[in-house]
Motif scaffolding. Structure first.
Motif, short mmCIF file in Angstrom:
data_model
loop_
_atom_site.label_atom_id
_atom_site.label_comp_id
_atom_site.label_asym_id
_atom_site.label_seq_id
_atom_site.Cartn_x
_atom_site.Cartn_y
_atom_site.Cartn_z
N UNK A 1 0.84 -1.21 0.00
CA UNK A 1 0.00 0.00 0.00
C UNK A 1 0.87 1.25 0.00
N UNK A 2 1.94 1.20 0.78
CA UNK A 2 2.86 2.34 0.83
C UNK A 2 3.47 2.60 -0.55
N UNK A 3 3.90 1.49 -1.21
CA UNK A 3 4.52 1.65 -2.53
C UNK A 3 3.50 2.17 -3.54
N UNK A 4 2.24 1.70 -3.39
CA UNK A 4 1.19 2.17 -4.29
C UNK A 4 0.98 3.67 -4.11
N UNK A 5 0.97 4.08 -2.84
CA UNK A 5 0.79 5.50 -2.55
C UNK A 5 1.94 6.31 -3.16
N UNK A 6 3.15 5.75 -3.02
CA UNK A 6 4.35 6.40 -3.57
C UNK A 6 4.25 6.52 -5.08
N UNK A 7 3.84 5.41 -5.72
CA UNK A 7 3.80 5.38 -7.18
C UNK A 7 2.68 6.24 -7.72
N UNK A 8 1.63 6.43 -6.90
CA UNK A 8 0.46 7.15 -7.38
C UNK A 8 0.77 8.63 -7.61
N UNK A 9 1.88 9.11 -7.03
CA UNK A 9 2.25 10.48 -7.31
C UNK A 9 2.82 10.63 -8.72
N UNK A 10 3.01 9.49 -9.40
CA UNK A 10 3.48 9.55 -10.78
C UNK A 10 4.98 9.37 -10.91
N UNK A 11 5.70 9.28 -9.77
CA UNK A 11 7.14 9.08 -9.87
C UNK A 11 7.45 7.60 -10.02
N UNK A 12 8.49 7.30 -10.77
CA UNK A 12 8.99 5.94 -10.89
C UNK A 12 10.20 5.83 -9.97
N UNK A 13 10.09 4.99 -8.92
CA UNK A 13 11.19 4.88 -7.96
C UNK A 13 12.09 3.73 -8.35
N UNK A 14 13.38 3.95 -8.16
CA UNK A 14 14.37 2.95 -8.55
C UNK A 14 15.20 2.59 -7.32
N UNK A 15 15.45 1.29 -7.12
CA UNK A 15 16.30 0.83 -6.03
C UNK A 15 17.50 0.16 -6.66
N UNK A 16 18.67 0.77 -6.49
CA UNK A 16 19.88 0.20 -7.09
C UNK A 16 20.54 -0.71 -6.07
N UNK A 17 20.52 -2.02 -6.32
CA UNK A 17 21.14 -2.95 -5.39
C UNK A 17 22.65 -2.77 -5.43
N UNK A 18 23.27 -2.60 -4.26
CA UNK A 18 24.72 -2.40 -4.21
C UNK A 18 25.13 -1.03 -4.68
#
Lengths: 509, 109
Positions: free
Chosen positions: A46-63
């Motif tokens: 739900x948190x990620x959905x809320x985050x994504x709903x602002x229209x931003x694409x979030x990226x997690x770079x492993x390492x």
């Protein structure tokens, strides 16, 4: 960097490993660990959905390696929606399994979280090779879950499923290899940039890999002519496993949607634009094949399995239009059909338990206990209305969105074919489900069986109510869900945002 | 060299496809492993056939691409696990179904 993004992977992985250590401690602690871990996915999603709903694409770079060299996990609206769907669906299914099905074989509570891990990973993967790796993780967990409970039928269907998917994996690797040889990258965003500017002499190789990817994902999604494994497998495996597998075909649909909007965008004139010509006919043929299967089924689980094929056809028809309206319809219909199918698989199991040896076959069986009959009947009615796409439940809204999405300028024939097949498919599903309901509930023979079946354990009935009630929830919340689906479709059809979010600024052309 | 490499892959693939289409689980398992050998070689060769070059080199010197080697290592591990699983499942099917036919129905006469 937002560390919430990796939690949908870490939670189930940790639960799976912990349960491996708890093997000796009996089912109690294992059940607790999986239930807590899978429930923990819900707030994260739900948190990620809320985050994504602002229209931003979030990226997690492993390492913390820069793109496109490192492994990136990407959350946009589509990924967030599917993560939430996985969380919402898998918890009731797991609860149902703790009602006794998890003890019919070994290591259920190790495999179930690992399968969820693979599914979540496939939705998050930002490059094709990790998509392949997560596919393999969810597949190897699903191979073992498919034969959970044992028995000749499961082993036979499981063997076919494993062999077919190993072939699919080989083709996937060939496609990945070809793409790498041509472009020198596997990051989806980087591929999109490189393919858009590819030299004309590379077009043939790129087209080959696009078509290979379509075949691989079509096998996962069970699209005609690669759908034949599905009904045999889904109707023979244990009910909670079948319910969890309801989302497996959607992983294939997700991969098609992602690949052909981002890497090979079909709405612009590009190397793989001929794939766009393949999708609508394949979707309609899948719908026809699924509908015929629904009409010809002789047991409830097999009928529900063919409903999965029908739903894949419907989803693909929406994608095949390649308009915001079409993809919106797909994205509204996708959660609906996954949740309802999962609920129907569990319900079929509950009905089968009431009927002893006749199980869920459409032949006269012992009457159900009077205390459970009304509840099962009402649930079956709700499930049937939702899956046949009748008003007022969410299946109707999904189909309506799809029928309205056909652009008139696309030619009258697509309109005629789509309307005819979708509407006749709905009618056929209605006929088949009414026949199934009357045969299962009203045609009885002999005496009631075993007294302990006269009550339903809350752990068995609550998940079914939860899953089927989601259809009502999706009907009430139709406006916000449609708004979100429309925003998602818009985001998918303008892949520039995704590419900008993943690639560092100086890498852009 | 390229011709030889592509011929090897072609032979592995055709033998693999032939064996996968056979009716007995042992042959299918063999076919799947031949296919995975073919795929692994193919992945390995996507970095181009270069001998004697370092994986990293300054400037524009010829380099052997290290990424396909990493990919193929992953693919080999996954393929090995999957093949082991298929063999175990085929043995189980032999036990449960009473014969090693992929449909569990044995030879029809």
């Amino acid at each position: 960097m937002n560390h919430w993004i990796i939690l949908p992977l870490l939670l189930p992985l940790a639960a799976g490993i912990l349960n491996l250590l708890l093997v000796k401690s009996g089912p109690g602690p294992q059940r607790l660990v999986s239930l807590v871990a899978v429930a923990g996915l819900l707030p994260v999603a739900m948190l990620l959905l809320h985050l994504a709903d602002s229209g931003t694409t979030s990226v997690y770079q492993l390492g913390n390696w820069p793109s496109p060299f490192g492994i990136a996990l990407v959350v946009d609206r589509l990924s967030a929606l599917l993560l939430l769907l996985t969380a919402v669906m898998s918890w009731p299914v797991l609860l149902y399994a703790t009602g006794g099905d998890d003890r019919r074989g070994h290591n259920f509570h190790v495999l179930f979280p690992l399968q969820v891990f693979g599914i979540n990973g496939a939705f998050l993967a930002g490059d094709l090779f990790n998509l392949f790796v997560f596919f393999e993780i969810l597949l190897i967990a699903s191979y073992s879950l498919a034969v959970h409970g044992g028995g000749p039928e499961r082993i036979r269907a499981g063997l076919h499923y494993v062999v077919l998917n190993l072939l699919g994996s080989s083709l996937f690797l060939v496609a990945i290899g070809t793409l790498y040889a041509v472009t020198g990258t596997l990051s989806m965003a980087d591929l999109a940039v490189k393919i858009a500017t590819a030299a004309p002499e590379q077009a043939t190789l790129l087209r080959i890999s696009a078509l290979l990817l379509l075949v691989v994902f079509a096998l996962k999604a069970a699209i005609l002519p690669l759908h034949l494994w599905l009904p045999a497998l889904y109707s023979s495996i244990t009910a909670p496993v079948a319910a969890l597998f309801a989302i497996m075909t959607k992983v294939g649909v997700y991969a098609i949607l992602r690949t052909f909007t981002l890497i090979f965008p079909l709405n612009v004139d590009a190397v793989a634009s001929d794939v766009a010509g393949w999708l609508p006919p394949l979707a309609l043929l899948t719908l026809v094949a699924g509908t015929l299967g629904v009409l010809g089924s002789r047991r409830l689980t097999s009928l529900v399995a063919y409903l999965v094929v029908v739903s894949v056809g419907t989803l693909l028809a929406g994608i095949g239009l390649f308009t915001v309206a079409g993809i919106t319809a797909t994205l509204y219909y996708l959660p609906h059909t996954t949740l309802i199918t999962a609920g129907m698989f569990l319900l079929a199991d509950l009905i089968a338990r009431q009927r002893g040896a006749v199980a869920d076959w459409f032949s006269p069986g012992p009457p159900m206990a009077p205390r459970v009959l009304p509840l099962l009947g009402v649930l079956f009615f709700v499930g049937a209305v939702a899956s046949a796409g009748m008003p007022p439940l969410s299946g109707f809204i999904g189909k309506l969105l799809l029928l309205q999405a056909v652009p008139p300028e696309e030619g009258i024939w697509l309109l005629i074919w789509l309307w005819t097949i979708v509407l006749l498919g709905g009618l056929a599903a209605l006929i088949a489900l009414s026949r199934a309901g009357s045969l299962l509930f009203w045609t009885t023979e002999g005496d009631m069986i075993a007294t302990e079946r006269q009550r339903l354990h809350p752990r068995l009935i609550a998940p079914v109510i939860l899953l089927l009630a989601m259809s009502v929830v999706m009907t009430i919340l139709a406006a916000p869900i449609c708004r979100y689906a429309e925003a998602t479709a818009g985001q998918l059809l303008t892949p520039g945002n995704y590419i900008d979010a993943v690639l560092p600024k100086e890498k852009k052309p | 060299m390229e011709i030889l490499a592509s011929l090897v892959i072609a032979v592995l693939f055709s033998c693999g496809i032939y064996l996968v289409l056979r009716a007995r689980t042992f042959q299918v398992a063999l076919g799947l492993s031949l296919l995975s050998y073919g795929v692994n070689l193919f992945l390995f060769f996507t970095g181009r056939l270069i001998t004697g070059a370092p994986p990293l080199a300054p400037g524009t010197a010829a380099t052997a691409d290290p990424l396909p080697q990493a990919l193929v290592l992953t693919a080999i591990v996954i393929g090995f696990g999957m093949t082991a699983f298929v063999v175990a499942l085929a043995l189980r099917a032999r036990g449960e179904l009473g014969n090693d036919h992929v449909d569990g129905q044995g030879a029809r006469r």
